[in-house]
Design a protein around this motif. Structure first.
Motif, PDB file in Angstrom:
ATOM      1  N   THR A 114      -2.398   0.427  -4.346  1.00  0.00           N
ATOM      2  CA  THR A 114      -1.968  -0.898  -3.928  1.00  0.00           C
ATOM      3  C   THR A 114      -1.426  -1.575  -5.167  1.00  0.00           C
ATOM      4  N   ALA A 170      -6.574   1.398  -6.752  1.00  0.00           N
ATOM      5  CA  ALA A 170      -6.350   2.800  -6.411  1.00  0.00           C
ATOM      6  C   ALA A 170      -7.639   3.430  -5.900  1.00  0.00           C
ATOM      7  N   GLU A 171      -7.463   4.412  -5.021  1.00  0.00           N
ATOM      8  CA  GLU A 171      -8.607   5.180  -4.544  1.00  0.00           C
ATOM      9  C   GLU A 171      -8.157   6.588  -4.203  1.00  0.00           C
ATOM     10  N   HIS A 209       0.852  -1.187   0.000  1.00  0.00           N
ATOM     11  CA  HIS A 209       0.000   0.000   0.000  1.00  0.00           C
ATOM     12  C   HIS A 209       0.887   1.236   0.000  1.00  0.00           C
ATOM     13  N   TYR A 210       0.525   2.205  -0.805  1.00  0.00           N
ATOM     14  CA  TYR A 210       1.258   3.464  -0.879  1.00  0.00           C
ATOM     15  C   TYR A 210       0.264   4.605  -0.787  1.00  0.00           C
ATOM     16  N   ILE A 211       0.591   5.612   0.016  1.00  0.00           N
ATOM     17  CA  ILE A 211      -0.206   6.830   0.066  1.00  0.00           C
ATOM     18  C   ILE A 211       0.638   7.925  -0.554  1.00  0.00           C
ATOM     19  N   ASN A 261       4.368   7.547   0.970  1.00  0.00           N
ATOM     20  CA  ASN A 261       4.480   6.799   2.225  1.00  0.00           C
ATOM     21  C   ASN A 261       4.064   5.370   1.949  1.00  0.00           C
ATOM     22  N   GLU A 262       4.965   4.444   2.270  1.00  0.00           N
ATOM     23  CA  GLU A 262       4.672   3.028   2.065  1.00  0.00           C
ATOM     24  C   GLU A 262       4.160   2.434   3.365  1.00  0.00           C
ATOM     25  N   LEU A 315      -8.182   9.805  -1.848  1.00  0.00           N
ATOM     26  CA  LEU A 315      -8.323  10.102  -0.417  1.00  0.00           C
ATOM     27  C   LEU A 315      -8.695  11.568  -0.244  1.00  0.00           C
ATOM     28  N   ARG A 359      -4.493  13.647  -2.465  1.00  0.00           N
ATOM     29  CA  ARG A 359      -3.860  12.401  -2.029  1.00  0.00           C
ATOM     30  C   ARG A 359      -4.574  11.217  -2.672  1.00  0.00           C
ATOM     31  N   ARG A 368      -4.408   6.612  -2.666  1.00  0.00           N
ATOM     32  CA  ARG A 368      -3.820   5.377  -2.130  1.00  0.00           C
ATOM     33  C   ARG A 368      -3.717   4.391  -3.284  1.00  0.00           C
TER      34      ARG A 368
END
Length: 122
Positions: free
Chosen positions: A81, A65-66, A15-17, A102-103, A68, A77, A79
């Motif tokens: 995956t 993906a989504e 997961h990455y933000i 951010n991972e 935020l 932002r 997220r």
């Protein structure tokens, strides 16, 4: 504790933000008119570009993906995956659009006992 998490060579999704720039969804050749759109809309446009890139690479099934909510300081932002290899390609292709990544490492699944040990309770 560190050894419980995936390392970056692991092909499983992470997961990455991503914190994006204020014009993350704008492509000068395709949609320059979208430059002034709000941050949330920029995140949606960015995800469309990332999905299009993943589809061209044949990596669409490995990408989730989504969008935020925007940050307190108004930046878009998202997220993602995806496997670390795909994320490194996304970071290099969209380097000017991504401000921060951010991972969130995922724990490795617990090791399973062999079938015989589970049957006989060893």
């Amino acid at each position: 504790m560190q050894n419980e998490f995936n390392n970056n060579a692991d092909p499983r999704p992470h997961h990455y933000i991503l914190k994006l720039s204020l014009s993350a969804g704008v492509d000068r050749d395709v949609n320059p008119q979208d430059r002034g759109k709000p941050a949330f809309q920029q995140a949606i446009l960015f995800l469309q570009r990332v999905r299009k890139f993943a589809e061209s690479k044949g990596a669409q099934p490995g990408l989730k993906a989504e969008t935020l909510p925007v940050t307190d300081d108004g930046y878009p932002r998202v997220r993602l995956t995806c496997p670390p290899g795909l994320m490194s390609e996304i970071k290099s292709l969209f380097a000017r659009k991504i401000r921060d990544v951010n991972e969130i490492p995922l724990p490795k699944p617990p090791k399973q006992k062999s079938l015989w040990k589970r049957i006989f309770g060893l």
